[in-house]
Design a protein around this motif. Structure first.
Motif, PDB file in Angstrom:
ATOM      1  N   ALA A 116       0.892  -1.059   0.024  1.00  0.00           N
ATOM      2  CA  ALA A 116      -0.064  -0.108  -0.028  1.00  0.00           C
ATOM      3  C   ALA A 116       0.686   1.379  -0.195  1.00  0.00           C
ATOM      4  CB  ALA A 116      -1.019   0.028   1.139  1.00  0.00           C
ATOM      5  N   MET A 117       2.222   1.193   0.564  1.00  0.00           N
ATOM      6  CA  MET A 117       2.761   2.450   0.627  1.00  0.00           C
ATOM      7  C   MET A 117       3.533   2.563  -0.787  1.00  0.00           C
ATOM      8  SD  MET A 117       4.711   2.232   4.495  1.00  0.00           S
ATOM      9  CE  MET A 117       5.580   3.840   4.395  1.00  0.00           C
ATOM     10  N   ALA A 118       4.073   1.466  -1.236  1.00  0.00           N
ATOM     11  CA  ALA A 118       4.283   1.551  -2.689  1.00  0.00           C
ATOM     12  C   ALA A 118       3.356   2.385  -3.728  1.00  0.00           C
ATOM     13  CB  ALA A 118       4.955   0.235  -3.132  1.00  0.00           C
ATOM     14  N   LEU A 131      10.170   5.347   6.089  1.00  0.00           N
ATOM     15  CA  LEU A 131      10.058   3.761   6.751  1.00  0.00           C
ATOM     16  C   LEU A 131      10.723   3.876   8.090  1.00  0.00           C
ATOM     17  CD1 LEU A 131      11.245   1.666   3.497  1.00  0.00           C
ATOM     18  CD2 LEU A 131       8.756   2.443   4.209  1.00  0.00           C
ATOM     19  N   CYS A 132       9.979   3.410   8.902  1.00  0.00           N
ATOM     20  CA  CYS A 132      10.502   3.542  10.355  1.00  0.00           C
ATOM     21  C   CYS A 132      10.718   1.766  10.695  1.00  0.00           C
ATOM     22  CB  CYS A 132       9.495   4.094  11.580  1.00  0.00           C
ATOM     23  SG  CYS A 132       9.913   4.246  13.184  1.00  0.00           S
ATOM     24  N   THR A 133      11.959   1.612  10.773  1.00  0.00           N
ATOM     25  CA  THR A 133      12.428   0.130  11.245  1.00  0.00           C
ATOM     26  C   THR A 133      13.413   0.052  12.307  1.00  0.00           C
ATOM     27  OG1 THR A 133      13.100  -1.828  10.288  1.00  0.00           O
ATOM     28  CG2 THR A 133      13.877   0.130   8.972  1.00  0.00           C
ATOM     29  N   PRO A 134      13.350  -0.539  13.466  1.00  0.00           N
ATOM     30  CA  PRO A 134      11.826  -0.979  13.780  1.00  0.00           C
ATOM     31  C   PRO A 134      10.850   0.188  13.991  1.00  0.00           C
ATOM     32  CG  PRO A 134      13.743  -1.837  15.151  1.00  0.00           C
ATOM     33  CD  PRO A 134      14.207  -0.707  14.334  1.00  0.00           C
ATOM     34  N   GLU A 146      12.707  -6.969   1.999  1.00  0.00           N
ATOM     35  CA  GLU A 146      11.411  -6.344   1.711  1.00  0.00           C
ATOM     36  C   GLU A 146      11.629  -4.808   1.079  1.00  0.00           C
ATOM     37  OE1 GLU A 146       8.572  -7.863   5.258  1.00  0.00           O
ATOM     38  OE2 GLU A 146      10.444  -6.817   5.803  1.00  0.00           O
ATOM     39  N   VAL A 147      12.819  -4.229   1.588  1.00  0.00           N
ATOM     40  CA  VAL A 147      12.850  -2.661   1.299  1.00  0.00           C
ATOM     41  C   VAL A 147      13.572  -2.709  -0.127  1.00  0.00           C
ATOM     42  CG1 VAL A 147      14.120  -0.489   2.089  1.00  0.00           C
ATOM     43  CG2 VAL A 147      13.326  -2.283   3.709  1.00  0.00           C
ATOM     44  N   GLU A 148      14.472  -3.560  -0.375  1.00  0.00           N
ATOM     45  CA  GLU A 148      14.767  -3.838  -1.873  1.00  0.00           C
ATOM     46  C   GLU A 148      13.651  -3.544  -2.826  1.00  0.00           C
ATOM     47  OE1 GLU A 148      19.413  -4.972  -2.442  1.00  0.00           O
ATOM     48  OE2 GLU A 148      18.103  -6.751  -1.996  1.00  0.00           O
ATOM     49  N   ASP A 149      12.709  -4.717  -2.555  1.00  0.00           N
ATOM     50  CA  ASP A 149      11.518  -4.975  -3.245  1.00  0.00           C
ATOM     51  C   ASP A 149      10.818  -3.652  -3.464  1.00  0.00           C
ATOM     52  OD1 ASP A 149       9.794  -6.775  -4.899  1.00  0.00           O
ATOM     53  OD2 ASP A 149       8.358  -6.107  -3.248  1.00  0.00           O
ATOM     54  N   PHE A 150      10.567  -2.791  -2.306  1.00  0.00           N
ATOM     55  CA  PHE A 150       9.810  -1.623  -2.035  1.00  0.00           C
ATOM     56  C   PHE A 150      10.517  -0.491  -3.021  1.00  0.00           C
ATOM     57  CE2 PHE A 150       9.353   2.508  -0.015  1.00  0.00           C
ATOM     58  CZ  PHE A 150       7.814   2.516  -0.056  1.00  0.00           C
ATOM     59  N   LEU A 151      11.750  -0.491  -2.981  1.00  0.00           N
ATOM     60  CA  LEU A 151      12.617   0.486  -3.857  1.00  0.00           C
ATOM     61  C   LEU A 151      12.551   0.193  -5.206  1.00  0.00           C
ATOM     62  CD1 LEU A 151      15.781   0.530  -1.661  1.00  0.00           C
ATOM     63  CD2 LEU A 151      14.166   2.554  -1.950  1.00  0.00           C
ATOM     64  N   ALA A 152      12.237  -1.113  -5.627  1.00  0.00           N
ATOM     65  CA  ALA A 152      12.160  -1.308  -7.098  1.00  0.00           C
ATOM     66  C   ALA A 152      10.622  -0.757  -7.548  1.00  0.00           C
ATOM     67  CB  ALA A 152      12.184  -2.790  -7.321  1.00  0.00           C
ATOM     68  N   ARG A 153       9.874  -0.544  -6.745  1.00  0.00           N
ATOM     69  CA  ARG A 153       8.348  -0.212  -6.982  1.00  0.00           C
ATOM     70  C   ARG A 153       8.253   1.399  -6.887  1.00  0.00           C
ATOM     71  NH1 ARG A 153       4.584  -3.952  -3.843  1.00  0.00           N
ATOM     72  NH2 ARG A 153       6.227  -3.868  -2.169  1.00  0.00           N
ATOM     73  N   VAL A 154       9.082   2.150  -6.328  1.00  0.00           N
ATOM     74  CA  VAL A 154       9.106   3.421  -5.979  1.00  0.00           C
ATOM     75  C   VAL A 154       9.746   4.291  -7.129  1.00  0.00           C
ATOM     76  CG1 VAL A 154       9.722   5.238  -4.267  1.00  0.00           C
ATOM     77  CG2 VAL A 154       8.684   3.142  -3.699  1.00  0.00           C
ATOM     78  N   GLY A 178      20.357   0.111   6.007  1.00  0.00           N
ATOM     79  CA  GLY A 178      19.986   1.289   5.365  1.00  0.00           C
ATOM     80  C   GLY A 178      21.522   1.969   4.369  1.00  0.00           C
ATOM     81  N   VAL A 179      22.477   1.624   5.084  1.00  0.00           N
ATOM     82  CA  VAL A 179      23.615   2.378   4.504  1.00  0.00           C
ATOM     83  C   VAL A 179      24.073   1.457   3.422  1.00  0.00           C
ATOM     84  CG1 VAL A 179      26.223   2.620   4.817  1.00  0.00           C
ATOM     85  CG2 VAL A 179      24.736   3.497   6.678  1.00  0.00           C
ATOM     86  N   ALA A 180      23.897   0.067   3.421  1.00  0.00           N
ATOM     87  CA  ALA A 180      24.088  -0.915   2.167  1.00  0.00           C
ATOM     88  C   ALA A 180      23.003  -0.593   1.010  1.00  0.00           C
ATOM     89  CB  ALA A 180      23.848  -2.340   2.756  1.00  0.00           C
ATOM     90  N   LEU A 181      21.759  -0.475   1.448  1.00  0.00           N
ATOM     91  CA  LEU A 181      20.862   0.172   0.382  1.00  0.00           C
ATOM     92  C   LEU A 181      21.450   1.417  -0.382  1.00  0.00           C
ATOM     93  CD1 LEU A 181      17.638  -0.651   2.337  1.00  0.00           C
ATOM     94  CD2 LEU A 181      18.294  -1.801   0.158  1.00  0.00           C
ATOM     95  N   LEU A 182      21.842   2.161   0.416  1.00  0.00           N
ATOM     96  CA  LEU A 182      22.283   3.594  -0.145  1.00  0.00           C
ATOM     97  C   LEU A 182      23.417   3.288  -1.456  1.00  0.00           C
ATOM     98  CD1 LEU A 182      22.356   6.579  -0.101  1.00  0.00           C
ATOM     99  CD2 LEU A 182      23.788   6.661   1.691  1.00  0.00           C
ATOM    100  N   ALA A 183      24.215   2.364  -1.300  1.00  0.00           N
ATOM    101  CA  ALA A 183      25.285   2.056  -2.088  1.00  0.00           C
ATOM    102  C   ALA A 183      24.569   1.769  -3.543  1.00  0.00           C
ATOM    103  CB  ALA A 183      26.241   1.118  -1.791  1.00  0.00           C
ATOM    104  N   GLU A 184      23.401   1.236  -3.744  1.00  0.00           N
ATOM    105  CA  GLU A 184      22.684   1.189  -4.791  1.00  0.00           C
ATOM    106  C   GLU A 184      21.499   1.860  -5.243  1.00  0.00           C
ATOM    107  OE1 GLU A 184      24.056  -1.422  -6.622  1.00  0.00           O
ATOM    108  OE2 GLU A 184      25.465  -1.999  -5.189  1.00  0.00           O
ATOM    109  N   HIS A 185      21.242   2.522  -4.182  1.00  0.00           N
ATOM    110  CA  HIS A 185      19.943   3.426  -4.664  1.00  0.00           C
ATOM    111  C   HIS A 185      20.399   4.704  -4.093  1.00  0.00           C
ATOM    112  CE1 HIS A 185      17.520  -0.202  -5.239  1.00  0.00           C
ATOM    113  NE2 HIS A 185      18.289  -0.719  -4.414  1.00  0.00           N
ATOM    114  N   PRO A 186      20.409   5.680  -4.899  1.00  0.00           N
ATOM    115  CA  PRO A 186      20.791   7.199  -4.380  1.00  0.00           C
ATOM    116  C   PRO A 186      19.725   7.968  -3.943  1.00  0.00           C
ATOM    117  CG  PRO A 186      20.739   6.787  -6.800  1.00  0.00           C
ATOM    118  CD  PRO A 186      20.762   5.511  -6.299  1.00  0.00           C
TER     119      PRO A 186
END
Length: 330
Positions: A116-118, A131-134, A146-154, A178-186
């Motif tokens: 729903a958020m996507a 995204l607040c995690t936890p 989950e977040v990688e899949d979310f980013l692919a839809r945003v 999050g820091v690892a995600l940032l390396a692939e998603h600016p």
């Protein structure tokens, strides 16, 4: 009778001596302005996280960093998507910047509804998703997948803020980094804080890790000299004493597990918490539980008509929580 404050998710341990000494040295120069560029703090964080200093933006807590981010990237009427219920400061920060809060209800077990958020993020004028995690106040954490899949839809132009204020307490296999995600998603912005696991709630130090252009925009909106010299010194010292602090975090996690086990045995159906708090869905009995807790010498955080968030504190405080909660099992 000692009264325990379990309403603010504070770290119950006192400051380490080495951190207190660093604060005292910095306070001895309180007649001077702090380093506006947070040079020592940025250098220590960059080394710890493996990022460039240009990717960092500090503020007086991660809440302040969010305020600066929204000021930098949102025009009046722009949409900011969050889960709800989530951190109470989100709608306040959004409203102050004249943006439109879009609150997507949590799932029945207190988790983000990422589908729903996507969908909400794909709507026009959406500038930011948080995204607040936890998740505060319910406790479940998101996985990296989950977040990688979310980013692919945003849409790539939408900033996705991953608020990891409680990340050190997470014991979920495959938890998001999050820091690892940032390396692939600016378009990812990571928010972290020294308030919780590092025990510096009273000094107010939080920071963002982001693409250099995004970090620069956040820094440009920050108040000059916002992070005090004692706060900067404490944060640097906390990173130097991280091993000792993480031992304390582990003790809090162990105590959290004990409390969850006791509450579950009473019959509570708790969301899976990976933070330093638990969520009790008390509904219309919320005020009654809070009153009973106050009579027992513990202060909880109520959400009227929904539930109660209880921080993991001293063992005695947690025992009182379990005792009071037994009378309110749904």
């Amino acid at each position: 009778m000692t009264t325990y404050k379990l309403s603010s998710n504070e770290n119950p341990f006192p400051p380490l001596p080495g951190i207190e000494e660093a604060v005292a040295r910095a306070a001895a120069r309180m007649n001077r302005y702090p380093d506006a560029g947070s040079t020592a703090l940025y250098a220590a964080l960059a080394a710890r996280l493996g990022v460039a200093t240009e990717q960092l933006a500090a503020g007086t807590g991660s809440v302040a960093v969010l305020y600066h981010l929204l000021q930098a990237f949102c025009d009046p009427g722009d949409r900011v998507v969050t889960a709800w219920r989530s951190f109470e400061a989100y709608p306040i920060a959004i409203g102050i910047n004249a943006a439109e809060p879009v609150q997507v209800p949590l799932t029945a077990d207190g988790r983000h509804d990422l589908d729903a958020m996507a969908a909400a993020a794909a709507e026009p004028r959406t500038k930011v998703v948080v995204l607040c995690t936890p998740n505060n106040p319910t406790g479940p954490a998101l996985t990296h997948g989950e977040v990688e899949d979310f980013l692919a839809r945003v849409p790539g132009e939408v900033l996705v803020v991953v608020d990891e204020a409680y990340r050190e307490f997470v014991r979920l296999e495959g938890a998001v980094d999050g820091v690892a995600l940032l390396a692939e998603h600016p378009n990812v912005v990571v928010m972290r804080t020294f308030a919780k696991a590092y025990g510096l709630a009273g000094l107010r130090v939080g920071y963002a890790v982001a693409h250099p252009d995004v970090a620069a925009a956040i820094r440009a909106c920050a108040l000059p000299f916002g992070v005090s010299a004692p706060a900067q010194a404490a944060a640097v010292a906390a990173l130097e004493h991280e091993a000792e602090l993480m031992e304390r975090v582990e003790a809090i996690v162990t105590e959290r597990e004990r409390v969850v086990e006791a509450l579950t045995a009473q019959g509570w159906d708790l969301p899976e918490t990976h933070a330093n708090f638990v969520w009790l869905a008390t509904g219309e009995r919320t005020a009654d539980l809070v009153t009973a807790a106050e009579e027992a010498g513990i202060v909880l955080r109520p959400f009227a008509g929904e539930g109660v968030r209880a921080s993991i504190g001293e063992r005695e405080a947690n025992d009182r929580l379990v005792e009071v909660a037994a009378k309110f099992v749904p």
